[in-house]
Scaffold this motif. Structure first.
Motif, short mmCIF file in Angstrom:
data_model
loop_
_atom_site.label_atom_id
_atom_site.label_comp_id
_atom_site.label_asym_id
_atom_site.label_seq_id
_atom_site.Cartn_x
_atom_site.Cartn_y
_atom_site.Cartn_z
N ALA A 278 4.53 14.64 16.33
CA ALA A 278 5.46 14.41 15.23
C ALA A 278 4.78 13.73 14.05
N LEU A 279 3.92 12.76 14.35
CA LEU A 279 3.20 12.07 13.27
C LEU A 279 2.28 13.03 12.54
N GLU A 280 1.59 13.88 13.27
CA GLU A 280 0.71 14.87 12.64
C GLU A 280 1.52 15.81 11.74
N GLU A 281 2.65 16.29 12.25
CA GLU A 281 3.49 17.18 11.46
C GLU A 281 4.01 16.46 10.20
N MET A 282 4.36 15.19 10.34
CA MET A 282 4.85 14.41 9.21
C MET A 282 3.77 14.25 8.15
N CYS A 283 2.55 13.96 8.56
CA CYS A 283 1.46 13.79 7.60
C CYS A 283 1.15 15.10 6.87
N ARG A 284 1.11 16.20 7.62
CA ARG A 284 0.84 17.49 6.98
C ARG A 284 1.91 17.83 5.95
N ARG A 285 3.15 17.61 6.32
CA ARG A 285 4.25 17.91 5.41
C ARG A 285 4.20 17.00 4.18
N ALA A 286 3.87 15.73 4.39
CA ALA A 286 3.82 14.78 3.29
C ALA A 286 2.73 15.12 2.29
N VAL A 287 1.64 15.68 2.77
CA VAL A 287 0.54 16.07 1.88
C VAL A 287 0.87 17.35 1.12
N ASP A 288 1.55 18.29 1.81
CA ASP A 288 1.78 19.62 1.23
C ASP A 288 2.97 19.68 0.28
N ARG A 289 3.97 18.84 0.46
CA ARG A 289 5.21 18.94 -0.30
C ARG A 289 5.20 18.03 -1.53
N VAL A 290 5.67 18.56 -2.64
CA VAL A 290 5.76 17.81 -3.89
C VAL A 290 7.22 17.60 -4.25
N ALA A 291 7.57 16.37 -4.60
CA ALA A 291 8.93 16.05 -5.04
C ALA A 291 8.85 15.05 -6.18
N PHE A 292 9.58 15.30 -7.24
CA PHE A 292 9.60 14.42 -8.40
C PHE A 292 8.19 14.20 -8.97
N GLY A 293 7.43 15.31 -8.95
CA GLY A 293 6.15 15.30 -9.62
C GLY A 293 4.97 14.78 -8.82
N LYS A 294 5.17 14.41 -7.59
CA LYS A 294 4.03 13.94 -6.79
C LYS A 294 4.26 14.26 -5.32
N PRO A 295 3.17 14.34 -4.53
CA PRO A 295 3.32 14.65 -3.11
C PRO A 295 4.20 13.61 -2.40
N LEU A 296 4.87 14.05 -1.35
CA LEU A 296 5.66 13.11 -0.56
C LEU A 296 4.80 11.96 -0.04
N ALA A 297 3.52 12.25 0.21
CA ALA A 297 2.62 11.21 0.72
C ALA A 297 2.48 10.06 -0.26
N ALA A 298 2.72 10.33 -1.54
CA ALA A 298 2.60 9.28 -2.56
C ALA A 298 3.89 8.47 -2.71
#
Length: 408
Positions: A278-298
């Motif tokens: 689950a953590l791996e999937e969360m990190c991958r998604r956070a890096v790949d997805r952009v919301a409000f002009g920046k990746p979710l990871a940010a």
């Protein structure tokens, strides 16, 4: 306790990781579209490959309540098995069964290896070890609070050379699988005995007259086929030979405790793998997805979730490894406190990590396109299965208070 893996564990870890990457993960997408109680068609090929690689019957099975014996499997200790079960837990609906390490069969094999007669072992344990049949465990009942095993109402009554079983069970794990041939049933042989000596366990072949499978139970809407499904069953005057009794009359509660200790830690080992996935999937998604002009990871809150998930997983893993080490060195009784602690902590940790991973995935997180929703259902269920959180907390608190003079 040594934190490094020994040579055997490292070898099996490497083989298992390669098996997962080459065979198990590629099969997940096709299997996720299937429904029903039968094993998916790909399972036969997965089992054959696992056998070829020496990844079969890895779970520890004891011959004297503690020490593993390779005549009943790979002969691994709990500490050796822990990282292997974690890896299998990353694909809980495929990998454990592919390696013949799936519940409830592992727990039933544990019972038969420790308490079964040579005849019972040859008739039922050997086919289970060979993967020829599946089994079910019938303990929980709808009419009583089954978290207190002394509430069990099913009767097992002696009648000459037979026992007669009458009762109503549900959440009988494994019973919906078409290959399930044997049930281990818990019931009362002597309701007037001391409360922990009233229960017994007995072997009931599925095809015995009087066994009625009422329906398959669904878990948050899932059939939970990876455990062979769960059934509601009525036993109506079911007759089996007296030699089908496991151990002796009144031994059922002790057998249940011996079974549930390994069962609880094996679930927790696999849950660590689910949380890691689950953590791996969360990190991958956070890096790949952009919301409000920046990746979710940010996004600050997502970063906090990721950091907190890593801390929680590491804490839980260390406690599970300590528990495995204690079970190997001082036995299940000596590890009782730690077994209860992991049963409280690990499902809650995994549920939390999965919840955050689902949140990061948005709509995808609750869909069938990712494994997260089904894993969450499994983690949440394990806060009830093998004893609810509250029972373990109450028992654990009593043990702590006794150290300070509280009455038993």
């Amino acid at each position: 306790m040594e934190f490094g893996y020994d040579e055997t564990t490292e070898r099996l870890r490497a083989e298992l990781l390669d098996f997962m990457a080459a065979y198990v993960y590629p099969a997940e997408a096709a299997v996720s579209e299937e429904d029903g109680w039968s094993a998916p068609p790909v399972m036969a090929a997965l089992k054959a490959e696992a056998r070829r690689r020496g990844l079969w019957n890895l779970m520890p099975l004891a011959w004297n309540h503690r020490l593993p014996d390779d005549k009943f499997g790979a002969g691994l200790t709990n500490l050796q098995y822990a990282p292997l079960a974690e890896i299998m837990g990353r694909s809980p609906h495929l990998a454990p069964e592919a390696c013949n390490c799936n519940a409830p069969d592992t727990g039933n094999m544990e019972v038969l290896s420790m308490f079964g007669t040579p005849v019972q072992q040859e008739r039922w344990l050997r086919p289970l070890l060979d993967g020829e049949i599946r089994s079910a465990f019938c303990m929980t009942e709808p009419e009583v609070a089954s978290s207190d095993a002394t509430n069990i109402a099913t009767r097992i009554e002696r009648d000459g050379d037979e026992y007669v079983i009458t009762g109503h069970k549900w959440w009988s794990s494994g019973a919906m699988n078409p290959n399930c041939e044997i049930f281990i049933v818990m019931g009362k042989t002597d309701p007037s005995a001391e409360r922990h000596r009233q229960q017994s366990m007995i072997l009931v072949p599925r095809a015995t007259p009087g066994v009625e499978i009422k329906r398959g139970m669904r878990v948050f809407g899932y059939d939970d086929g990876w455990h062979g499904g769960h059934a509601e069953i009525r036993f109506q005057g079911v007759r089996v030979p007296a030699e089908n009794l496991i151990a002796g009359e009144g031994d059922g509660f002790a057998i249940a405790q011996a079974r549930l200790g390994p069962g609880r830690i094996h679930h927790c080992m696999r849950l660590i793998g689910m949380a890691e996935r689950a953590l791996e999937e969360m990190c991958r998604r956070a890096v790949d997805r952009v919301a409000f002009g920046k990746p979710l990871a940010a996004q600050g809150v997502v970063g906090e979730w990721i950091a907190e998930a890593r801390v929680r997983i590491e804490q839980a893993r260390l406690l599970v490894l300590k528990t495995a080490w204690l079970m190997d060195t001082v036995g299940n009784k000596g590890a009782h406190t730690e077994i209860q602690a992991i049963k409280i902590a690990v499902p809650q940790m995994t549920e939390w990590v999965l919840d955050k991973a689902i949140q990061v995935h948005g709509g995808g997180g609750v869909s069938q396109d990712f494994p997260l929703a089904q894993m969450w259902a499994a983690a949440r269920t394990l806060r009830l299965a093998d004893g609810p959180d509250e029972v373990h907390k109450a028992s654990l608190a009593k043990r702590e208070l006794r150290k300070h003079g509280a009455p038993r």
